[in-house]
Design a protein around this motif. Structure first.
Motif, short mmCIF file in Angstrom:
data_model
loop_
_atom_site.label_atom_id
_atom_site.label_comp_id
_atom_site.label_asym_id
_atom_site.label_seq_id
_atom_site.Cartn_x
_atom_site.Cartn_y
_atom_site.Cartn_z
N LEU A 1 0.86 -1.17 0.00
CA LEU A 1 0.00 0.00 0.00
C LEU A 1 0.91 1.23 0.00
O LEU A 1 1.74 1.39 0.89
CB LEU A 1 -0.91 0.00 1.23
CG LEU A 1 -2.07 1.00 1.20
CD1 LEU A 1 -3.07 0.64 0.11
CD2 LEU A 1 -2.77 1.06 2.56
N PRO A 2 0.77 2.11 -0.99
CA PRO A 2 1.71 3.22 -1.13
C PRO A 2 1.72 4.16 0.07
O PRO A 2 0.67 4.64 0.50
CB PRO A 2 1.23 3.94 -2.39
CG PRO A 2 0.47 2.91 -3.16
CD PRO A 2 -0.19 2.05 -2.11
N ALA A 3 2.92 4.44 0.57
CA ALA A 3 3.05 5.31 1.75
C ALA A 3 2.60 6.73 1.45
O ALA A 3 2.18 7.45 2.37
CB ALA A 3 4.50 5.30 2.22
N CYS A 4 2.63 7.14 0.19
CA CYS A 4 2.25 8.51 -0.16
C CYS A 4 0.78 8.81 0.16
O CYS A 4 0.40 9.97 0.33
CB CYS A 4 2.52 8.78 -1.64
SG CYS A 4 1.63 7.70 -2.78
N LEU A 5 -0.04 7.76 0.29
CA LEU A 5 -1.46 7.98 0.62
C LEU A 5 -1.61 8.68 1.97
O LEU A 5 -2.51 9.48 2.18
CB LEU A 5 -2.21 6.64 0.65
CG LEU A 5 -2.29 5.86 -0.67
CD1 LEU A 5 -2.81 4.46 -0.42
CD2 LEU A 5 -3.19 6.58 -1.66
N GLY A 6 -0.71 8.35 2.89
CA GLY A 6 -0.80 8.91 4.23
C GLY A 6 -0.55 10.41 4.30
O GLY A 6 -0.86 11.03 5.31
N GLN A 7 0.01 10.97 3.22
CA GLN A 7 0.27 12.41 3.19
C GLN A 7 -0.88 13.20 2.58
O GLN A 7 -0.82 14.43 2.49
CB GLN A 7 1.54 12.68 2.37
CG GLN A 7 2.78 12.00 2.92
CD GLN A 7 3.08 12.45 4.34
OE1 GLN A 7 3.07 13.64 4.64
NE2 GLN A 7 3.32 11.49 5.23
N CYS A 8 -1.93 12.50 2.16
CA CYS A 8 -3.08 13.17 1.53
C CYS A 8 -4.06 13.59 2.62
O CYS A 8 -4.79 12.76 3.17
CB CYS A 8 -3.75 12.24 0.52
SG CYS A 8 -2.67 11.78 -0.85
N ALA A 9 -4.07 14.87 2.93
CA ALA A 9 -4.77 15.38 4.12
C ALA A 9 -6.27 15.20 4.06
O ALA A 9 -6.92 15.04 5.10
CB ALA A 9 -4.43 16.85 4.31
N ALA A 10 -6.87 15.22 2.87
CA ALA A 10 -8.34 15.14 2.75
C ALA A 10 -8.81 13.73 2.45
O ALA A 10 -10.02 13.47 2.42
CB ALA A 10 -8.82 16.09 1.66
N LEU A 11 -7.90 12.79 2.23
CA LEU A 11 -8.27 11.44 1.78
C LEU A 11 -8.96 10.66 2.89
O LEU A 11 -8.42 10.50 3.99
CB LEU A 11 -7.02 10.71 1.31
CG LEU A 11 -7.20 9.39 0.55
CD1 LEU A 11 -8.03 9.60 -0.70
CD2 LEU A 11 -5.85 8.79 0.20
N SER A 12 -10.17 10.14 2.60
CA SER A 12 -10.92 9.39 3.61
C SER A 12 -11.31 7.99 3.16
O SER A 12 -11.66 7.15 3.98
CB SER A 12 -12.20 10.15 4.00
OG SER A 12 -13.06 10.29 2.90
#
Length: 437
Positions: free
Chosen positions: A74-85
């Motif tokens: 699972l890409p770590a970059c997802l965790g930096q997406c502030a609005a991603l739910s």
């Protein structure tokens, strides 16, 4: 579906949702040109193995789907997406889920049909988590930190390698929809009921028009020609082989059979044998076309709540008939050692009089029929799902409900949904109370 050519030509400026499925092996950088508008990104059905480290530049991104790709992590970059739910990576090759990959506002995580054997403790540090789809992996345990997810309402852990259900899982105050079939912990289906089910030869069936299709199979109208008997109209469900978000379709078939007979269940006539492709299937009662789904599936926005048409209204008599029928069939299933796991309005067929049928056993699981703390907790989790349904019915009653009756129903609804799992009433008690009204 959008096209890569449209994206590269700048024709998609200002869109809020992008759907690209065109054999992509790399993330198209032109997607960043949509950063000021893009909220939903669907890259399912490609050949992607990674996402760019600067994905957070899509600062309005709320939802991402990357199912049916080639991700192994699972890409770590997802965790930096502030609005991603909402994150959906179904049917990849994911073995590792870094804690850093979990965005802070995570509400809905779909990792069905991967190769995950362990989940990070950070998952329990996502207070908004409401739906967690983990069927078809290699999990032997769940992170204990999930006990802190007090908003978690739906969890799918079917077809893993779990040897037990953690005690804390059965005490989560909002949990309403739980599926755990196909794990070593699950009780077996009633072998006698399975063996007693009549076998129906494929040659006796003639398929007609398709009536519907779901994740687990396809339903057709059919004619059943038994030897020396008049032909009869039936429904035939042919099961798919692949893993669904709920679990294995064959577990669903076994649950349908084991459920037995009840006025609020679709009657199973028999199991199909001698199919030319060895496809599993059931022959079932054909439902009168006057029956309609009570509600629609939850949407991306509603998450765990069904969507009702704006004009959906009931008389008190119809609402009580629906509630009473569903409580009665749920009590019946629990006596057979079955939790439905997906007790929702969208899985209920009903007519204008309130006569109703509970369908879709895709999330059903087996539990011990003897009384124990675990079996009571499993049943009371499903009671909360009924409480949600009862609240939805009450909100749409527009006539015939007296003040005293409404107060009694609202009190019942609140007791069904109270956070103390074992303090909720059982379905036998609920049936008695509804009959009294």
């Amino acid at each position: 579906m959008n096209t890569l050519a449209q994206l590269q030509a700048g024709e998609l400026a200002g869109i809020t949702r992008l759907d690209l499925s065109c054999g992509l092996s790399e993330f198209p950088r032109e997607i960043f040109d949509l950063a000021d508008s893009l909220e939903v990104l669907n890259l399912s059905g490609n050949a992607l193995r990674s996402l760019p480290d600067d994905l957070h530049r899509l600062h309005k991104l709320r939802i991402i789907f990357c199912s049916d790709n080639l991700f192994s992590e699972l890409p770590a970059c997802l965790g930096q997406c502030a609005a991603l739910s909402m994150v959906g990576f179904k049917a990849n090759r994911i073995e590792r889920v870094p804690g850093a990959a979990l965005p802070p506002l995570l509400r809905w995580l779909i990792l069905t049909d991967n190769r995950i054997s362990e989940l990070p403790s950070e998952l329990g540090q996502r207070p908004h988590l409401q739906k967690l789809m983990l069927a078809g992996n290699r999990l032997q345990r769940l992170p204990e930190s999930l006990r802190n997810c007090h908003r978690l309402e739906l969890i799918r852990i079917a077809a893993n390698q779990l040897g037990e259900l953690p005690e804390w899982l059965l005490t989560l105050p909002a949990l309403s929809w739980l599926a755990y079939a196909g794990n070593p912990l699950e009780n077996e289906a009633d072998a006698a009921a399975l063996e007693a089910t009549p076998s129906i030869a494929w040659a006796q069936l003639r398929l007609e028009q398709q009536l519907g299709e779901g994740a687990s199979g396809v339903i057709h109208r059919a004619t059943w020609q038994r030897p020396d008997q008049p032909a009869s109209e039936v429904a035939v469900k042919l099961y798919k082989g692949e893993m669904t978000s709920d679990g294995s379709p064959l577990h669903e078939m076994n649950a349908c059979i084991t459920a037995g007979l009840h006025p609020n269940l679709i009657r199973v006539e028999g199991r199909i044998v001698e199919h030319p492709q060895a496809q599993a299937g059931l022959v079932m009662q054909l439902i009168d076309p006057s029956y309609r789904n009570l509600a629609g599936l939850p949407s991306l926005a509603s998450c765990s709540r069904d969507v009702y048409r704006d004009d959906t209204r009931f008389t008190a008599a119809v609402a009580l008939r629906i509630a009473g029928g569903i409580a009665s069939v749920a009590a019946h299933l629990h006596r057979q050692g079955i939790t439905h796991g997906d007790l929702y309005g969208h899985n209920i067929l009903c007519d204008e009089h309130g006569d109703c049928l509970l369908g879709d056993f895709g999330a059903a699981s087996f539990h011990a029929t003897g009384d124990s703390v675990e079996s009571r907790a499993l049943q009371r989790i499903e009671v909360r799902a009924f409480g949600v349904l009862l609240g939805e019915l009450l909100a749409r009653v527009d006539s015939g409900l007296g003040a005293e009756q409404r107060l009694a129903l609202e009190d019942l609804q609140q007791r069904c949904c109270q956070p103390d799992v074992l303090a909720r009433p059982g379905f036998s008690e609920i049936v008695r109370e509804l009959k009294g009204l």
